[in-house]
Design a protein around this motif. Structure first.
Motif, short mmCIF file in Angstrom:
data_model
loop_
_atom_site.label_atom_id
_atom_site.label_comp_id
_atom_site.label_asym_id
_atom_site.label_seq_id
_atom_site.Cartn_x
_atom_site.Cartn_y
_atom_site.Cartn_z
N ALA A 292 0.83 -1.20 0.00
CA ALA A 292 0.00 0.00 0.00
C ALA A 292 0.87 1.26 0.00
N PHE A 293 1.96 1.26 0.80
CA PHE A 293 2.86 2.42 0.84
C PHE A 293 3.50 2.65 -0.53
N TYR A 294 4.00 1.58 -1.13
CA TYR A 294 4.66 1.73 -2.43
C TYR A 294 3.67 2.19 -3.50
N SER A 295 2.42 1.77 -3.40
CA SER A 295 1.44 2.22 -4.38
C SER A 295 1.19 3.72 -4.23
N MET A 296 1.20 4.25 -3.00
CA MET A 296 1.03 5.69 -2.79
C MET A 296 2.23 6.46 -3.33
N LEU A 297 3.44 5.92 -3.13
CA LEU A 297 4.64 6.57 -3.67
C LEU A 297 4.59 6.59 -5.20
N ASP A 298 4.18 5.49 -5.81
CA ASP A 298 4.05 5.44 -7.26
C ASP A 298 3.02 6.46 -7.74
N TRP A 299 1.96 6.65 -6.97
CA TRP A 299 0.95 7.64 -7.34
C TRP A 299 1.55 9.03 -7.41
N ALA A 300 2.36 9.40 -6.40
CA ALA A 300 2.97 10.72 -6.38
C ALA A 300 3.94 10.90 -7.55
N ILE A 301 4.74 9.87 -7.81
CA ILE A 301 5.70 9.92 -8.92
C ILE A 301 4.99 10.10 -10.25
N ASN A 302 3.97 9.30 -10.46
CA ASN A 302 3.29 9.34 -11.76
C ASN A 302 2.41 10.58 -11.92
N GLY A 303 1.91 11.13 -10.81
CA GLY A 303 1.18 12.39 -10.90
C GLY A 303 2.08 13.53 -11.37
N LEU A 304 3.30 13.61 -10.80
CA LEU A 304 4.26 14.62 -11.24
C LEU A 304 4.69 14.36 -12.68
N THR A 305 4.87 13.09 -13.02
CA THR A 305 5.30 12.73 -14.37
C THR A 305 4.31 13.21 -15.42
N ILE A 306 3.04 12.95 -15.22
CA ILE A 306 2.06 13.31 -16.25
C ILE A 306 1.93 14.83 -16.38
#
Length: 455
Positions: A292-306
């Motif tokens: 769950a933690f890693y999925s939230m980190l991926d969310w932040a990364i991909n939000g900035l990416t897009i």
């Protein structure tokens, strides 16, 4: 009002791109499905890597062997997993080279994805049956899947689109992939507890099935571009040695520079990944919590990416070329590591991780991929696969053990060494920018042209 007008202009450009380049629809769906399927799996893989429970990761026989020599495998989880991943890459790279050399694209592209889908069904059974050693096997397989599937995708895109189209459209394709990378972790976060890890693998297999459909739909445009370049009209196998990729990387200055950039770029990411894993291991007790933690980190990364892909990538590529897209991430990472060496706070580690991965996905990777539209098919498939798999995992293997040695000296020393590795990354980016100037000029780069239509 100006923001609304800007949004309308961006939407208008996107509609014009879709109208001028019909394969863009399928390319976007392809990359969305590929990254969505991968990011369903990534949090599960990262949770395995962050585990200190050897019994949950390694086979019983390997644990017993470690105990015989007085080695606690849980203390070397990531080092052993990265080493196994590199060995798998070394073994599989010649097999991939043979597949590319001997079979036409219409055969080896679907074969690669069908093999991945079959593996997911195998892992579904392993997780559902709680087979010992499934954690290590899954970690290695996901790493192999990510690199081979993504490098095949971009090689195929370089078959479909020329350099002019790449500069205009790769930002949109990348953004579609980032949307998939946002949806994937959300699927994992909301489904991992109610349905379990095993059933998530079937969700990922479904997305890979969509990738197969997109490959079949895009094939006519790839063949049309071959005909426009004077190549074979039937998508025949490219031939040559299965180890030709290694020779090309050694001989061509641009490919050598890309390999150097990849090696040191992986180095900075590996140091951050290991420090992050140490923090997560201490903070979360179960695999579900870590996923769950890693999925939230991926969310932040991909939000900035897009956000960067939609607002900056296309503009910078068309106006200034690849130089800012390669050099800006390198300088940002150098600043981040300098800050971490002075104050290695856990939250700052997370922030630098987000900036590092987002700048790679939104800027550096699209810049590198446009270069492959200006080289021949052997470099596009064979040499690129060597750089994206063997060189990538060779960097992982090198720096995961470097981190293990540096970690005994404390986090500040880890990040101080990382600053030196980031300097190596900046040097590699500079070499790529210089080598790019020696490529044959593409007269169609300005203005952009639609890809050849299939006949």
């Amino acid at each position: 009002m100006s923001e609304q007008a800007g949004a309308h202009r961006r939407l208008g450009r996107f509609r014009a791109a879709l109208s001028a380049a019909p394969p863009l629809w399928w390319a976007m769906l392809y990359f969305f499905s590929l990254l969505c399927g991968y990011y369903v799996l990534r949090p599960v893989r990262d949770a395995m890597g962050a585990s200190s429970d050897a019994a949950a990761v390694f086979p019983r026989g390997l644990i017993a062997l470690g105990e015989r020599f007085g080695v606690e495998l849980g203390e070397f989880t990531l080092q052993l997993l990265f080493t196994a991943t590199f060995i798998a890459m070394v073994v599989l790279q010649p097999l991939y080279g043979a597949l590319v050399s001997r079979f036409p694209r219409r055969v080896f592209l679907p074969a690669v994805y069908l093999a991945f889908i079959a593996c997911l069904f195998g892992f579904w059974w392993a997780f559902d049956s709680a087979i010992p050693g499934r954690g290590a096997a899954f970690f290695v397989w996901v790493a192999v899947f990510n690199l081979f599937a993504v490098t095949v995708f971009w090689s195929f895109m370089a078959d479909v689109f020329d350099n002019a189209n790449a500069k205009q459209l790769y930002g949109y394709i990348g953004a579609a992939g980032t949307v998939g990378a946002l949806v994937g972790p959300a699927i994992t976060r909301f489904l991992v507890e109610p349905v379990g890890v095993a059933n998530l693998l079937l969700v990922s297999a479904g997305f890979l099935g969509i990738c197969l459909l997109c490959i079949m739909k895009l094939r006519p445009w790839a063949l049309a571009r071959e005909r426009s370049q004077g190549g074979g009209a039937d998508g025949r196998a490219m031939g040559g040695s299965m180890l030709a990729g290694l020779r090309l990387v050694w001989q061509r200055p641009l490919l050598r520079a890309l390999a150097l950039l990849m090696f040191f770029g992986v180095g900075v990411g590996t140091l951050l990944y290991n420090e992050q894993a140490r923090i997560v291991r201490a903070a979360f007790a179960t695999a579900e919590e870590r996923a769950a933690f890693y999925s939230m980190l991926d969310w932040a990364i991909n939000g900035l990416t897009i956000a960067i892909q939609l607002l900056l990538t296309r503009f910078l590529l068309q106006r200034y070329g690849i130089a800012p897209l390669l050099l800006l991430p390198a300088f940002a990472i150098m600043l981040g590591f300098a800050a971490l060496s002075a104050s290695p706070l856990p939250m700052l580690v997370a922030i630098v991780q987000i900036v590092t991965r987002a700048s790679e996905f939104s800027l550096a990777k699209p810049a590198r991929e446009t270069l492959y539209t200006r080289v021949d098919r052997e470099e596009r498939y064979k040499a690129k696969a060597v750089i994206d798999t063997a060189v990538y995992r060779g960097g992982d293997l090198t720096f995961v053990w470097v981190h293990k040695a540096l970690a005994t000296l404390g986090s500040s020393m880890v990040f101080l060494a990382g600053l030196g590795i980031a300097l190596g990354m900046a040097f590699g980016a500079w070499r790529v920018v210089r080598a790019e100037r020696t490529l044959p000029h593409d007269p169609r780069t300005e203005p952009a042209h639609a890809p050849p239509r299939p006949t």
